[in-house]
Design an enzyme around this catalytic site. Structure first.
Site, mmCIF file in Angstrom:
data_model
loop_
_atom_site.group_PDB
_atom_site.id
_atom_site.type_symbol
_atom_site.label_atom_id
_atom_site.label_comp_id
_atom_site.label_asym_id
_atom_site.label_seq_id
_atom_site.Cartn_x
_atom_site.Cartn_y
_atom_site.Cartn_z
ATOM 1 N N HIS A 86 7.571 5.889 -5.273
ATOM 2 C CA HIS A 86 8.264 5.909 -6.572
ATOM 3 C C HIS A 86 7.502 5.138 -7.650
ATOM 4 O O HIS A 86 7.750 5.322 -8.827
ATOM 5 C CB HIS A 86 9.721 5.450 -6.439
ATOM 6 C CG HIS A 86 9.915 3.976 -6.320
ATOM 7 N ND1 HIS A 86 9.752 3.297 -5.150
ATOM 8 C CD2 HIS A 86 10.262 3.046 -7.241
ATOM 9 C CE1 HIS A 86 10.009 2.019 -5.351
ATOM 10 N NE2 HIS A 86 10.316 1.829 -6.618
ATOM 11 N N GLU A 119 9.051 -9.741 -6.939
ATOM 12 C CA GLU A 119 10.499 -9.491 -7.008
ATOM 13 C C GLU A 119 11.225 -10.822 -6.931
ATOM 14 O O GLU A 119 10.790 -11.721 -6.199
ATOM 15 C CB GLU A 119 10.930 -8.626 -5.820
ATOM 16 C CG GLU A 119 10.312 -7.254 -5.812
ATOM 17 C CD GLU A 119 10.880 -6.401 -4.687
ATOM 18 O OE1 GLU A 119 11.941 -5.815 -4.900
ATOM 19 O OE2 GLU A 119 10.281 -6.359 -3.604
ATOM 20 N N LYS A 130 6.773 5.774 -12.249
ATOM 21 C CA LYS A 130 7.115 4.840 -13.334
ATOM 22 C C LYS A 130 6.352 5.201 -14.603
ATOM 23 O O LYS A 130 5.164 5.532 -14.552
ATOM 24 C CB LYS A 130 6.808 3.396 -12.906
ATOM 25 C CG LYS A 130 7.779 2.895 -11.833
ATOM 26 C CD LYS A 130 7.605 1.430 -11.551
ATOM 27 C CE LYS A 130 8.400 1.004 -10.331
ATOM 28 N NZ LYS A 130 9.782 0.624 -10.596
ATOM 29 N N ASP A 189 5.709 -2.554 3.610
ATOM 30 C CA ASP A 189 6.757 -2.122 2.679
ATOM 31 C C ASP A 189 6.178 -1.893 1.280
ATOM 32 O O ASP A 189 6.623 -1.002 0.565
ATOM 33 C CB ASP A 189 7.860 -3.197 2.626
ATOM 34 C CG ASP A 189 9.065 -2.773 1.794
ATOM 35 O OD1 ASP A 189 9.455 -1.594 1.884
ATOM 36 O OD2 ASP A 189 9.612 -3.619 1.054
ATOM 37 N N HIS A 202 2.750 1.164 -2.598
ATOM 38 C CA HIS A 202 2.792 0.939 -4.044
ATOM 39 C C HIS A 202 1.531 0.248 -4.584
ATOM 40 O O HIS A 202 0.934 0.688 -5.556
ATOM 41 C CB HIS A 202 4.005 0.098 -4.430
ATOM 42 C CG HIS A 202 5.313 0.635 -3.918
ATOM 43 N ND1 HIS A 202 5.577 1.981 -3.838
ATOM 44 C CD2 HIS A 202 6.434 0.019 -3.466
ATOM 45 C CE1 HIS A 202 6.812 2.154 -3.365
ATOM 46 N NE2 HIS A 202 7.342 0.981 -3.123
ATOM 47 N N LYS A 212 8.878 -11.172 -2.090
ATOM 48 C CA LYS A 212 10.301 -11.266 -2.433
ATOM 49 C C LYS A 212 10.614 -12.723 -2.757
ATOM 50 O O LYS A 212 9.906 -13.624 -2.327
ATOM 51 C CB LYS A 212 11.148 -10.795 -1.252
ATOM 52 C CG LYS A 212 10.887 -9.323 -0.924
ATOM 53 C CD LYS A 212 12.153 -8.611 -0.545
ATOM 54 C CE LYS A 212 11.917 -7.148 -0.245
ATOM 55 N NZ LYS A 212 12.119 -6.257 -1.381
ATOM 56 N N LYS A 249 9.224 6.957 1.796
ATOM 57 C CA LYS A 249 8.548 5.959 2.599
ATOM 58 C C LYS A 249 9.562 5.130 3.384
ATOM 59 O O LYS A 249 10.712 5.088 2.957
ATOM 60 C CB LYS A 249 7.673 5.070 1.732
ATOM 61 C CG LYS A 249 8.483 4.238 0.707
ATOM 62 C CD LYS A 249 7.640 3.203 0.067
ATOM 63 C CE LYS A 249 7.657 1.919 0.842
ATOM 64 N NZ LYS A 249 8.854 1.085 0.645
ATOM 65 N N ARG A 294 25.630 11.792 8.638
ATOM 66 C CA ARG A 294 26.200 12.013 9.971
ATOM 67 C C ARG A 294 27.710 11.820 10.022
ATOM 68 O O ARG A 294 28.362 12.258 10.954
ATOM 69 C CB ARG A 294 25.523 11.079 10.983
ATOM 70 C CG ARG A 294 24.277 11.720 11.557
ATOM 71 C CD ARG A 294 23.636 10.846 12.589
ATOM 72 N NE ARG A 294 23.005 9.682 11.968
ATOM 73 C CZ ARG A 294 22.151 8.888 12.588
ATOM 74 N NH1 ARG A 294 21.840 9.116 13.844
ATOM 75 N NH2 ARG A 294 21.605 7.870 11.968
#
Ligand code: BG6
Length: 487
Positions: free
Chosen positions: A176, A214, A180, A233, A238, A338, A146, A48
């Site tokens: 994604h 993670e 992998k 998420d 996944h 996380k 996503k 934008r």
């Protein structure tokens, strides 16, 4: 050497965003460096903001230098720069779409890819804008990143509106994780070898663990993440996709729909988690201050842009069950979070115990065979088997048969986005989610969130740098098992 792709124009909405800069634009650079992009192919970054062509190129160059590292080559960059353009498009502005039409004029015969790396509430508007300006050609494809909606209803609405402009065969819904290398290897292991297939079922497999851990925190994405949480998420896409690949029946062919039909059957066979059952079979967590890589880090609630009273989960563990002849009674434990102790994604298949042993063996947790499929880091497959410990007597001990992919093939593997982007240009849908799959995934996920809300299930805190709340250990411990990192 991979073959040169057909000429294409890739229009990247969200072209200045985090994903474009970190992953997509470096991935395309690498494919160009590998000789896969014809000189007529173009990448048109769209956003934008008013940005000159030179400013955009400077941004893309900086990000390529950063993420490609020492392999960055100024000559290759010069070529890439010739094939890169920038266009300002506001999804609400007809004159902006007209300008984009100018850029694309005369290129109708090329493969045209619209990659939407934007907020999902813009997907439909963008597609409608493209159609209104006759930019959707028979060779066009749209790629949707996503999250595709925030629940089943909103996702259905997006799919409905995008589906009015593009046929299902033109829609590439990215997960994604499916790009992998080791996920592909999991398919090769299962469907390219007979070895495991007879054992790949109840009776021989005791339980399955899928961990996507993670060590990073929420980083600069708090605005998005706080609205989303780990369940939507990571688990909705996944982790469920990984579960499908482990649990699916062998497809009759490698045809994209043959593969996707089988994954869909798994999602539809998941035992619904609803009401109080959700409280017994899921764990929500949120990290508090702790350490990452030896340095102190703040808790989720102290992260920039996270509301001080947020109850968003940064960790989920759950027990999934598949109601089918193959899998009845075999629990699948899924876990993601996380700020966990390390970055590791792995699938652990634990085989059943021997019915009777004639030798002295280690305790039962160590006496069983395990197949460990590590997606990252260090992609590998390890099978632990019992062997005789050297010396007198027949004492058995677990040892590993290991396959390290980097070592075995001595060739760097493609980044997930490199593979997925080339698949989009080739029109290969195998690694992309079909609409009914996505719907089935939401159908299973929605009641979990609803129950958390209904029973006001607050996240349990865990220290940053740990393996999540103690309740996650109890979840699997109640069934007599342990997470692999606890063995
Ligand atoms: C994304 C999530 O889909 O996957 C992120 O939105 C997460 O929150 C990321 O960090 C993990 O991907 P990878 O490939 O680094 O494991």
């Amino acid at each position: 050497m991979q073959s040169v792709l057909s000429d294409f124009d890739l229009v990247l909405f969200g072209g200045t965003g985090d994903l474009a800069m970190r992953k997509l634009l470096p991935a395309l650079y690498r494919r160009l460096a590998a000789g896969q992009l014809s000189q007529r192919s173009r990448v048109i970054g769209v956003a934008r903001g008013e940005l000159s062509q030179d400013d955009y190129l400077a941004q893309v160059r900086a990000t390529c230098e950063k993420y490609i590292g020492k392999e960055f080559d100024a000559k290759i960059w010069d070529q890439y720069a010739k094939q890169l353009a920038y266009a300002k498009v506001d999804a609400q502005s007809d004159s902006d779409f007209n300008k984009l039409a100018e850029v694309l004029r005369g290129c109708d015969e090329k493969v045209r890819v619209f990659f939407l790396s934007t907020a999902p509430d813009l997907f439909a508007n963008i597609c409608e804008g493209l159609a209104r300006h006759s930019l959707v050609t028979p060779t066009s494809r749209v790629v949707l990143e996503k999250p595709l909606g925030e629940d089943r209803a909103s996702s259905a609405l997006i799919n409905e509106r995008v589906g009015a402009m593009f046929s299902e065969k033109q829609i590439f819904r990215i997960d994604h994780y499916l790009g992998k290398e080791t996920v592909q290897n999991l398919l090769a292991l299962r469907f390219g070898n007979l070895l495991f297939e007879p054992l790949w079922r109840r009776g021989y497999i005791q339980h399955v663990q899928i961990t996507v851990a993670e060590d990073l925190g929420v980083e600069r994405r708090a605005g998005f993440y706080d609205q989303t949480g780990a369940l939507r998420d990571m688990v909705q896409n996944h982790l469920l996709q990984l579960l499908c690949i482990i649990a699916m029946e062998p497809p009759a062919t490698s045809d994209p729909d043959a593969m996707r039909d089988e994954k869909l059957k798994v999602l539809r066979a998941l035992r619904p988690l609803t009401g109080r059952d959700v409280l017994a079979k899921t764990v929500r967590g949120q990290y508090k201050a702790g350490a990452a890589n030896g340095a102190p880090v703040v808790g989720y609630l102290q992260e920039k842009d996270v509301p001080a009273e947020s109850t968003t989960e940064t960790f989920v563990a759950l027990k999934a069950e598949i109601e089918s002849w193959r899998w009845a009674g075999v629990p699948f434990y899924l876990r993601t979070g996380k700020r966990l102790q390390e970055r590791v994604s792995e699938i652990v298949i634990t085989f059943a115990d021997l019915p009777h042993s004639i030798y002295e063996r280690p305790d039962s947790a160590h006496a069983v065979n395990r197949l460990i499929i590590r997606l990252q880091p260090d992609e590998s497959i390890t099978l632990s088997v019992l062997a005789k410990s050297p010396g007198e007597g027949m004492r058995l001990k677990p040892v590993d048969l290991s396959l390290d992919f980097a070592d075995a093939f001595k060739a760097p593997s493609l980044d997930a986005y490199e593979r997925l982007l080339t698949d989009v240009v080739k029109g290969n849908l195998t690694l992309f989610m079909r609409r009914d799959e996505l719907d089935a995934a939401w159908q299973w996920i929605d009641p979990i969130r609803e129950a958390w809300l209904q029973y006001d299930e607050q996240p349990k805190t865990y220290t940053a740098g740990s393996w999540g709340p103690a309740a996650a250990s109890s979840l699997i411990g109640r069934d007599g098992f342990q997470w692999r990192n606890e063995l």
